[in-house]
Design a protein around this motif. Sequence first.
Motif, short mmCIF file in Angstrom:
data_model
loop_
_atom_site.label_atom_id
_atom_site.label_comp_id
_atom_site.label_asym_id
_atom_site.label_seq_id
_atom_site.Cartn_x
_atom_site.Cartn_y
_atom_site.Cartn_z
N ILE A 55 1.44 -4.35 8.87
CA ILE A 55 0.10 -4.61 9.38
C ILE A 55 0.15 -5.87 10.24
CG2 ILE A 55 -0.50 -5.86 7.27
CD1 ILE A 55 -3.37 -4.84 7.61
N ASN A 56 -0.60 -5.87 11.33
CA ASN A 56 -0.63 -7.07 12.17
C ASN A 56 -1.91 -7.86 11.91
OD1 ASN A 56 -2.74 -6.12 13.94
ND2 ASN A 56 -1.21 -4.95 15.08
N SER A 57 -2.00 -9.02 12.52
CA SER A 57 -3.14 -9.91 12.24
C SER A 57 -4.46 -9.33 12.73
CB SER A 57 -2.90 -11.29 12.85
OG SER A 57 -2.65 -11.19 14.23
N GLU A 96 -2.91 5.54 8.45
CA GLU A 96 -1.54 5.97 8.17
C GLU A 96 -0.86 5.07 7.14
OE1 GLU A 96 0.41 6.02 11.98
OE2 GLU A 96 -0.58 7.89 12.60
N ALA A 97 -1.13 3.77 7.20
CA ALA A 97 -0.51 2.82 6.27
C ALA A 97 -1.23 2.79 4.92
CB ALA A 97 -0.50 1.43 6.89
N GLY A 98 -2.36 3.49 4.81
CA GLY A 98 -3.07 3.56 3.54
C GLY A 98 -4.04 2.42 3.28
N TYR A 99 -4.39 1.65 4.31
CA TYR A 99 -5.33 0.54 4.14
C TYR A 99 -6.78 0.98 4.28
CZ TYR A 99 -1.32 -2.58 4.45
OH TYR A 99 -0.14 -3.23 4.21
N ILE A 100 -7.00 2.08 4.98
CA ILE A 100 -8.36 2.59 5.21
C ILE A 100 -8.42 4.04 4.80
CG2 ILE A 100 -9.98 3.28 7.04
CD1 ILE A 100 -9.51 0.71 8.43
N ARG A 101 -9.51 4.42 4.18
CA ARG A 101 -9.83 5.81 3.86
C ARG A 101 -10.90 6.26 4.84
NH1 ARG A 101 -5.59 6.06 1.36
NH2 ARG A 101 -5.41 5.36 -0.79
N GLN A 102 -10.90 7.55 5.13
CA GLN A 102 -11.89 8.08 6.07
C GLN A 102 -12.28 9.51 5.72
OE1 GLN A 102 -10.09 8.10 9.96
NE2 GLN A 102 -8.74 9.80 9.49
N GLU A 103 -13.47 9.87 6.13
CA GLU A 103 -13.91 11.26 6.02
C GLU A 103 -15.00 11.50 7.05
OE1 GLU A 103 -17.32 11.29 2.54
OE2 GLU A 103 -15.26 11.58 1.93
#
Length: 171
Positions: A55-57, A96-103
């Motif tokens: 993850i970047n800043s 993709e990295a699993g930091y955010i969920r979406q629907e």
Amino acid sequence: MSLTHHSSNLIGGHETQESRTRHNFLECLRLIEKLHRRMLDIVKHRLDSKGLSDINSVQALLLYNIGDHEITAGDLRNRGYYLGSNVSYNLKKLVEAGYIRQERSEHDRRALRIWLSDSGKSVCNLVGELFDENLDMVKDQKLFTDQGVNELRDRLRSLESFWTDMLRFAE
């Protein structure tokens, strides 16, 4: 207009108050940009120290700004949570990295609702703790008082509002 451009307003070999004010105003604009970059550098340093290389800043700051909210991707820009031009790229990477969920929204199938996963909340907390530490250090070093921070915020908000109105009413 270039922020480095300087036209000299000399009267009798002395700089005028107007030219000093112009110079100081342009320096403030450069400093705001520089401060934002430094803040991102500090966030990146903290991420690296915790081994968070996926993850970047900018993405970490985006997570921090989302916080406990459940919002649409469009809300990120509308609320000023994300100022860059590639919000969809960063959201895709964070999903993709699993930091955010979406629907997909039930009411508008085109809109994606997003919120932080547990790992996203962890990064959000990490950034929040970093900001709290920085505020404590700034106050300990007496760089700002509580009142000084409030005055700076109010002045920056006024400038932001002024420029927003300029754009809104420009023809």
